[in-house]
Design a protein around this motif. Sequence first.
Motif, PDB file in Angstrom:
ATOM      1  N   GLY A 217       1.556  34.999  50.283  1.00  0.00           N
ATOM      2  CA  GLY A 217       0.457  35.929  50.037  1.00  0.00           C
ATOM      3  C   GLY A 217       0.920  37.300  49.568  1.00  0.00           C
ATOM      4  N   TYR A 218       2.236  37.544  49.558  1.00  0.00           N
ATOM      5  CA  TYR A 218       2.718  38.816  49.014  1.00  0.00           C
ATOM      6  C   TYR A 218       2.530  38.819  47.500  1.00  0.00           C
ATOM      7  CZ  TYR A 218       4.801  40.492  53.406  1.00  0.00           C
ATOM      8  OH  TYR A 218       5.009  40.969  54.670  1.00  0.00           O
ATOM      9  N   ASP A 219       2.616  40.013  46.916  1.00  0.00           N
ATOM     10  CA  ASP A 219       2.342  40.154  45.485  1.00  0.00           C
ATOM     11  C   ASP A 219       3.545  39.801  44.625  1.00  0.00           C
ATOM     12  OD1 ASP A 219      -0.262  41.304  46.006  1.00  0.00           O
ATOM     13  OD2 ASP A 219       0.839  43.070  46.683  1.00  0.00           O
ATOM     14  N   ARG A 220       4.732  39.891  45.229  1.00  0.00           N
ATOM     15  CA  ARG A 220       5.965  39.667  44.448  1.00  0.00           C
ATOM     16  C   ARG A 220       7.094  39.400  45.427  1.00  0.00           C
ATOM     17  NH1 ARG A 220       7.911  44.129  39.963  1.00  0.00           N
ATOM     18  NH2 ARG A 220       9.881  43.177  39.342  1.00  0.00           N
ATOM     19  N   CYS A 221       8.047  38.581  44.989  1.00  0.00           N
ATOM     20  CA  CYS A 221       9.146  38.250  45.901  1.00  0.00           C
ATOM     21  C   CYS A 221      10.452  38.141  45.118  1.00  0.00           C
ATOM     22  CB  CYS A 221       8.832  36.941  46.624  1.00  0.00           C
ATOM     23  SG  CYS A 221       9.914  36.612  48.000  1.00  0.00           S
TER      24      CYS A 221
END
Length: 247
Positions: A217-221
Amino acid sequence: MGIDMDMHPNAPVLLDDGRPAGPRVRFDGVAVDLGGASVLRDIDLDLAERRIGVLGLNGSGKSTLGRLVNGLVAPTRGRVTVDGLDTVADGRAVRRKVGFVFQAPENQIVLPIVGEDVALGLKTLGASRKDAAAGARRALERFGLGDLVDRSSHSLSGGQRQLVALAAVLVMEPALVVFDEPTTQLDLRNRNAVARAIDAMDAAALVITHDLDLVAGYDRCLVLEAGRVAFDGAPAEAVRFYRERAA
Ligand SMILES: Nc1ncnc2c1ncn2[C@@H]1O[C@H](COP(=O)(O)OP(=O)(O)OP(=O)(O)O)[C@@H](O)[C@H]1O
Ligand SMILES: [Mg+2]
């Protein structure tokens, strides 16, 4: 999430709905050598998402990357900026914008009474003793820790300590918080409490972790490998990439 970075290199980035994204963190040709070894190299990043994960094996350079963002580590080559402020030359201003929650929060809690420790940051920013104490109490209450305000810092459990460390950072209203393995050593309940606390923050977050569920669910990894960014994209693909490389 469709962030448009094709503008002035230090201009604030807006989300699709017009809200400001997190502060703009840029790494330009960054390398870090420590103790004669190359720890990070060829790092070029333009980050402005509100929730960014960083994965990677032990020793891949994650903590060093996180420390570069608030000037705890200086680049050997290249430059790191936060909203255009150089993390070395403008270190003080950068540290007002960027809070840091350490891997071992016992190293972060410095005063013997919990409430005083949380109030310390507000005093540093110029609050009176009374306002700092009130602000600290409010910050602790926000995490359901209000009854810890008069407790000895040494008497806290690991989970409480991690949440108190987070309260002490958030009370200073940073624009971005860097977390170095915030859920390591926590039981499932405290791990979930920390995950929710991160989700609920107004501030942007850069979260270094081995807890792969945390970044869903994070925007970027990002995935680091031997001091380089080996993957940069969506969390599901980042986790898949990391699992394959670690196998
Ligand atoms: N001050 C230092 N002097 C020499 N080598 C260092 C120093 N700090 C870090 N290193 C080395 O740099 C490499 C990366 O360290 P770093 O702490 O950034 O890794 P990490 O990805 O956070 O690892 P972990 O998952 O174990 O926390 C490691 O090989 C480490 O031993
Ligand atoms: Mg580390």
